[in-house]
Design an enzyme around this catalytic site. Structure first.
Site, PDB file in Angstrom:
ATOM      1  N   LYS A   9       0.822  -1.205   0.000  1.00 24.09           N
ATOM      2  CA  LYS A   9       0.000   0.000   0.000  1.00 24.09           C
ATOM      3  C   LYS A   9       0.866   1.270   0.000  1.00 24.09           C
ATOM      4  O   LYS A   9       2.073   1.201   0.255  1.00 24.09           O
ATOM      5  CB  LYS A   9      -0.948  -0.036   1.204  1.00 24.09           C
ATOM      6  CG  LYS A   9      -1.997  -1.160   1.124  1.00 24.09           C
ATOM      7  CD  LYS A   9      -2.927  -1.132   2.341  1.00 24.09           C
ATOM      8  CE  LYS A   9      -4.010  -2.192   2.241  1.00 24.09           C
ATOM      9  NZ  LYS A   9      -4.911  -2.161   3.439  1.00 24.09           N
ATOM     10  N   ASN A 112      -2.090   0.211   7.229  1.00 24.35           N
ATOM     11  CA  ASN A 112      -1.700  -1.162   7.570  1.00 24.35           C
ATOM     12  C   ASN A 112      -0.898  -1.871   6.478  1.00 24.35           C
ATOM     13  O   ASN A 112      -0.831  -3.103   6.432  1.00 24.35           O
ATOM     14  CB  ASN A 112      -2.904  -1.978   8.062  1.00 24.35           C
ATOM     15  CG  ASN A 112      -3.942  -2.223   6.992  1.00 24.35           C
ATOM     16  OD1 ASN A 112      -3.765  -1.833   5.838  1.00 24.35           O
ATOM     17  ND2 ASN A 112      -5.018  -2.884   7.371  1.00 24.35           N
ATOM     18  N   HIS A 115      -2.143  -5.445   1.533  1.00 21.70           N
ATOM     19  CA  HIS A 115      -3.401  -6.174   1.319  1.00 21.70           C
ATOM     20  C   HIS A 115      -3.088  -7.587   0.850  1.00 21.70           C
ATOM     21  O   HIS A 115      -2.150  -7.797   0.081  1.00 21.70           O
ATOM     22  CB  HIS A 115      -4.243  -5.485   0.228  1.00 21.70           C
ATOM     23  CG  HIS A 115      -5.377  -6.337  -0.263  1.00 21.70           C
ATOM     24  ND1 HIS A 115      -6.600  -6.386   0.374  1.00 21.70           N
ATOM     25  CD2 HIS A 115      -5.452  -7.220  -1.308  1.00 21.70           C
ATOM     26  CE1 HIS A 115      -7.385  -7.255  -0.264  1.00 21.70           C
ATOM     27  NE2 HIS A 115      -6.722  -7.770  -1.293  1.00 21.70           N
TER      28      HIS A 115
HETATM   29  P1  DAT Z   1      -7.812  -6.949   5.714  1.00 20.38           P
HETATM   30  O1  DAT Z   1      -7.070  -5.853   4.982  1.00 20.38           O
HETATM   31  O2  DAT Z   1      -7.038  -7.429   6.909  1.00 20.38           O
HETATM   32  O3  DAT Z   1      -8.276  -8.063   4.819  1.00 20.38           O
HETATM   33  P2  DAT Z   1     -10.596  -6.042   5.755  1.00 20.38           P
HETATM   34  O4  DAT Z   1     -10.756  -6.732   4.457  1.00 20.38           O
HETATM   35  O5  DAT Z   1     -11.556  -6.359   6.844  1.00 20.38           O
HETATM   36  O6  DAT Z   1      -9.115  -6.253   6.336  1.00 20.38           O
HETATM   37  O7  DAT Z   1     -10.652  -4.468   5.530  1.00 20.38           O
HETATM   38  C1  DAT Z   1     -10.013  -3.896   4.396  1.00 20.38           C
HETATM   39  C2  DAT Z   1      -9.315  -2.650   4.848  1.00 20.38           C
HETATM   40  O8  DAT Z   1     -10.261  -1.704   5.325  1.00 20.38           O
HETATM   41  C3  DAT Z   1      -8.348  -2.865   6.013  1.00 20.38           C
HETATM   42  O9  DAT Z   1      -7.069  -3.279   5.558  1.00 20.38           O
HETATM   43  C4  DAT Z   1      -8.326  -1.525   6.656  1.00 20.38           C
HETATM   44  C5  DAT Z   1      -9.731  -0.991   6.428  1.00 20.38           C
HETATM   45  N1  DAT Z   1     -10.583  -1.245   7.596  1.00 20.38           N
HETATM   46  C6  DAT Z   1     -11.188  -2.410   7.936  1.00 20.38           C
HETATM   47  N2  DAT Z   1     -11.906  -2.286   9.045  1.00 20.38           N
HETATM   48  C7  DAT Z   1     -11.772  -0.995   9.441  1.00 20.38           C
HETATM   49  C8  DAT Z   1     -12.256  -0.215  10.533  1.00 20.38           C
HETATM   50  N3  DAT Z   1     -13.058  -0.750  11.463  1.00 20.38           N
HETATM   51  N4  DAT Z   1     -11.885   1.089  10.599  1.00 20.38           N
HETATM   52  C9  DAT Z   1     -11.082   1.640   9.670  1.00 20.38           C
HETATM   53  N5  DAT Z   1     -10.576   0.970   8.613  1.00 20.38           N
HETATM   54  C10 DAT Z   1     -10.922  -0.319   8.515  1.00 20.38           C
HETATM   55 MG    MG Z   2      -9.679  -7.984   3.288  1.00 27.95          MG
END
Ligand code: DAT
Ligand code: MG
Length: 154
Positions: A9, A112, A115
């Site tokens: 990212k 973070n 991805h």
């Molecule tokens: P991951 O990237 O671990 O697969 P995800 O698919 O649940 O996580 O979410 C995609 C992205 O969205 C994640 O990398 C960061 C953002 N995100 C997820 N949940 C969030 C939250 N509660 N508040 C802010 N950003 C969030």
């Molecule tokens: Mg995800």
């Protein structure tokens, strides 16, 4: 063999962590079948994160991923989805296990670093969203393949 889409990212690219992150997937044994630098446009970002469209953080997520260049990789390997997600670590870096990318290199959910696809089906779809068929070298033989894959030499 499964496929996963990895995005280094914007924060990770800006912080000079692209090599560090690629290194961890390579060392894990996953095979790079596509790799490029690009700036994600709004349409691609909204497609990629479509599942989160109704969430309150969606606008910030699209803003973040489109804010600066990313490096995208398509990786192939046995259990590539689970292996890559374990290497990435929990979504919130402050809670991610030490040893994972997020646990070693990050603090906040909105920064973070990386991805990784979350299912076999999404791995296929996401790789196709980011790479044309001509940009993927599927099944090329690495000299080490027989030492990484016990049965499934691609
Ligand atoms: P991951 O990237 O671990 O697969 P995800 O698919 O649940 O996580 O979410 C995609 C992205 O969205 C994640 O990398 C960061 C953002 N995100 C997820 N949940 C969030 C939250 N509660 N508040 C802010 N950003 C969030
Ligand atoms: Mg995800």
């Amino acid at each position: 063999m499964e496929r996963t889409l990895i995005i280094v990212k914007p924060d990770a690219v800006q912080r000079g962590l692209t090599g560090e992150i690629i290194k961890r997937f390579e060392a894990r044994g996953l095979k790079i079948i596509g790799l490029k630098l690009l700036q994600v446009d709004r349409a691609l970002a909204e497609k990629h994160y479509d599942v989160h469209r109704e969430r309150p953080f969606f606008a910030a997520l699209v803003e973040y991923i489109t804010s600066a260049p990313v490096v995208v990789m398509a990786l192939e390997g046995s259990d590539a989805i689970a292996a890559a997600r374990a290497t990435i670590g929990a979504t919130t870096p402050s809670e991610a296990a030490p040893g994972s990318i997020r646990g070693d290199l990050g603090l906040e959910i909105g920064r973070n670093l990386v991805h990784g696809s979350d299912s076999v089906e999404n791995g296929e779809l996401e790789v196709a969203n980011f790479f044309s068929a001509g940009e993927l070298l599927s099944g090329w033989a690495r000299a080490v393949d027989g030492w990484v894959f016990e049965y499934q030499t691609p």
